[in-house]
Scaffold this motif. Structure first.
Motif, PDB file in Angstrom:
ATOM      1  N   ALA A 159       0.866  -1.179   0.000  1.00  0.00           N
ATOM      2  CA  ALA A 159       0.000   0.000   0.000  1.00  0.00           C
ATOM      3  C   ALA A 159       0.906   1.233   0.000  1.00  0.00           C
ATOM      4  O   ALA A 159       1.839   1.322   0.808  1.00  0.00           O
ATOM      5  CB  ALA A 159      -0.894   0.006   1.227  1.00  0.00           C
ATOM      6  N   VAL A 160       0.675   2.145  -0.913  1.00  0.00           N
ATOM      7  CA  VAL A 160       1.491   3.355  -0.977  1.00  0.00           C
ATOM      8  C   VAL A 160       1.349   4.139   0.328  1.00  0.00           C
ATOM      9  O   VAL A 160       0.234   4.389   0.797  1.00  0.00           O
ATOM     10  CB  VAL A 160       1.075   4.226  -2.175  1.00  0.00           C
ATOM     11  N   ALA A 161       2.469   4.507   0.907  1.00  0.00           N
ATOM     12  CA  ALA A 161       2.466   5.244   2.172  1.00  0.00           C
ATOM     13  C   ALA A 161       1.917   6.651   1.965  1.00  0.00           C
ATOM     14  O   ALA A 161       2.359   7.384   1.062  1.00  0.00           O
ATOM     15  CB  ALA A 161       3.875   5.310   2.743  1.00  0.00           C
ATOM     16  N   GLN A 162       0.949   7.026   2.787  1.00  0.00           N
ATOM     17  CA  GLN A 162       0.334   8.354   2.735  1.00  0.00           C
ATOM     18  C   GLN A 162       0.677   9.101   4.017  1.00  0.00           C
ATOM     19  O   GLN A 162       0.740   8.514   5.092  1.00  0.00           O
ATOM     20  CB  GLN A 162      -1.185   8.237   2.594  1.00  0.00           C
ATOM     21  N   ARG A 163       0.901  10.401   3.899  1.00  0.00           N
ATOM     22  CA  ARG A 163       1.230  11.196   5.078  1.00  0.00           C
ATOM     23  C   ARG A 163       0.594  12.571   4.978  1.00  0.00           C
ATOM     24  O   ARG A 163       0.186  13.010   3.896  1.00  0.00           O
ATOM     25  CB  ARG A 163       2.746  11.330   5.228  1.00  0.00           C
ATOM     26  N   ARG A 164       0.526  13.253   6.098  1.00  0.00           N
ATOM     27  CA  ARG A 164       0.001  14.615   6.160  1.00  0.00           C
ATOM     28  C   ARG A 164       1.164  15.593   6.220  1.00  0.00           C
ATOM     29  O   ARG A 164       2.239  15.286   6.759  1.00  0.00           O
ATOM     30  CB  ARG A 164      -0.863  14.794   7.407  1.00  0.00           C
ATOM     31  N   VAL A 165       0.946  16.782   5.684  1.00  0.00           N
ATOM     32  CA  VAL A 165       1.889  17.891   5.840  1.00  0.00           C
ATOM     33  C   VAL A 165       1.125  19.071   6.410  1.00  0.00           C
ATOM     34  O   VAL A 165      -0.059  19.263   6.104  1.00  0.00           O
ATOM     35  CB  VAL A 165       2.576  18.275   4.511  1.00  0.00           C
ATOM     36  N   ALA A 166       1.790  19.857   7.223  1.00  0.00           N
ATOM     37  CA  ALA A 166       1.089  20.917   7.955  1.00  0.00           C
ATOM     38  C   ALA A 166       0.809  22.149   7.116  1.00  0.00           C
ATOM     39  O   ALA A 166      -0.209  22.820   7.288  1.00  0.00           O
ATOM     40  CB  ALA A 166       1.887  21.300   9.201  1.00  0.00           C
ATOM     41  N   ASP A 167       1.734  22.473   6.206  1.00  0.00           N
ATOM     42  CA  ASP A 167       1.617  23.743   5.482  1.00  0.00           C
ATOM     43  C   ASP A 167       2.488  23.698   4.233  1.00  0.00           C
ATOM     44  O   ASP A 167       3.212  22.716   3.998  1.00  0.00           O
ATOM     45  CB  ASP A 167       2.049  24.902   6.392  1.00  0.00           C
ATOM     46  N   PRO A 168       2.451  24.755   3.384  1.00  0.00           N
ATOM     47  CA  PRO A 168       3.250  24.763   2.159  1.00  0.00           C
ATOM     48  C   PRO A 168       4.748  24.609   2.410  1.00  0.00           C
ATOM     49  O   PRO A 168       5.454  23.973   1.607  1.00  0.00           O
ATOM     50  CB  PRO A 168       2.920  26.131   1.538  1.00  0.00           C
ATOM     51  N   GLY A 169       5.248  25.156   3.502  1.00  0.00           N
ATOM     52  CA  GLY A 169       6.669  25.020   3.798  1.00  0.00           C
ATOM     53  C   GLY A 169       7.048  23.573   4.028  1.00  0.00           C
ATOM     54  O   GLY A 169       8.087  23.099   3.536  1.00  0.00           O
ATOM     55  N   ALA A 170       6.224  22.848   4.776  1.00  0.00           N
ATOM     56  CA  ALA A 170       6.483  21.428   5.026  1.00  0.00           C
ATOM     57  C   ALA A 170       6.378  20.624   3.739  1.00  0.00           C
ATOM     58  O   ALA A 170       7.149  19.672   3.517  1.00  0.00           O
ATOM     59  CB  ALA A 170       5.499  20.900   6.062  1.00  0.00           C
TER      60      ALA A 170
END
Length: 289
Positions: A159-170
């Motif tokens: 399963a392709v790993a999915q992640r969250r990012v907080a903002d455009p900089g991240a």
């Protein structure tokens, strides 16, 4: 906008295509076709990346599992060994065949064969990132994918790993790290989006450069040291514009260029005032046909 029409538009490749697929093993999992696939737009930096699940953009060969067999995104059957697909669920899957970063040419040579190269396929992984026509939000479908893949107990299916990012900089830091490690870029999927067929902002791609596909409509002869060979390809974009792609053709391709009617992928920096790709460079013959 004119610039949007040149950014990797592939809808034309699927027009009128429908797969002849055997009946699905489960009534709850209808056969998936090429027309069902989700396609990516280019990421709009005005959007909020915190609303998305982010994964690496893999430079592989897209493969649709229709419940009984693997197919290219055009619908053409993909000759995989029986052991590679044994244990996959009756539920359709959408993913990428992958050998690792910067190994597309080797991968392409393996999966193009009409008779499976068993030894070559031992190095291939099937990275699943979507459930064609699946219910729920993408976040819910991603969780379902993880469950389905775990149930296969197949080491080559992930399963392709999915992640969250907080903002455009991240997001930018993640892109920079991915590219520095040899990756192609990132995919951003609206976590709350239902399954949307075709191209939409539900799925976006983010790369440090732009690429698109075009059909080869001519060969221009070379000059000087390239006399007697192909100096450039004449290609036609989906919007009908024609232009030349000369950079990126190695010696082998200049002697034996992609035939007329074939689809190639090219990279470019931006668009000219006239709407044509600037500094177009051939990447490879596309896997779409």
């Amino acid at each position: 906008m004119r610039s949007e029409t040149l950014l990797d538009r592939r809808r034309w490749l699927f027009a009128g295509i429908a797969l002849q697929v055997p009946k699905a093993a489960s009534a709850a999992a209808p056969p998936a076709t090429a027309a069902d696939l989700v396609l990516a737009n280019v990421w709009d930096p005005r959007r909020d990346p915190a609303r998305c699940l982010v994964s690496e953009k893999y430079d592989g060969v897209r493969a649709l599992w229709d419940g009984t067999g693997l197919r290219h995104r055009s619908g053409r059957p993909l000759a995989a060994p029986a052991w590679f697909t044994a244990g996959l669920p009756a539920e359709p899957l959408d993913g990428e065949l992958w050998m690792g970063r910067r190994r597309f040419d080797r991968l392409s040579a393996v999966v193009r064969r009409h008779t499976p190269d068993d030894a070559g396929w031992r190095s291939v992984r099937y990275l699943v990132f979507e459930l064609p026509n699946g219910a729920g939000t993408f976040a819910e479908r991603a969780a379902r994918i993880a469950t389905l893949v775990a149930a296969t107990r197949l080491a080559h299916v992930e399963a392709v790993a999915q992640r969250r990012v907080a903002d455009p900089g991240a997001l930018q830091r993640l892109l920079d790290a991915t590219v520095a490690a040899g990756g192609e870029g990132l995919m951003l999927h609206d976590a709350a989006a239902p399954y949307v067929r075709g191209r939409s902002d539900a799925l976006s791609k983010l790369k440090p450069y732009l690429d698109a596909e075009a059909v080869v409509v001519g060969h221009r002869g070379g000059r000087g040291r390239l006399a007697g060979e192909v100096g450039a390809l004449v290609v036609r974009a989906p919007d009908g514009r024609t232009f030349r792609v000369g950079s990126g053709l190695g010696d082998a391709l200049r002697r034996d260029p992609p035939p007329l009617g074939s689809v190639v992928t090219y990279r470019y920096r931006d668009l000219t005032p006239g709407g044509l790709p600037r500094f177009a460079t051939l990447l490879r013959r596309a896997e779409a046909m």
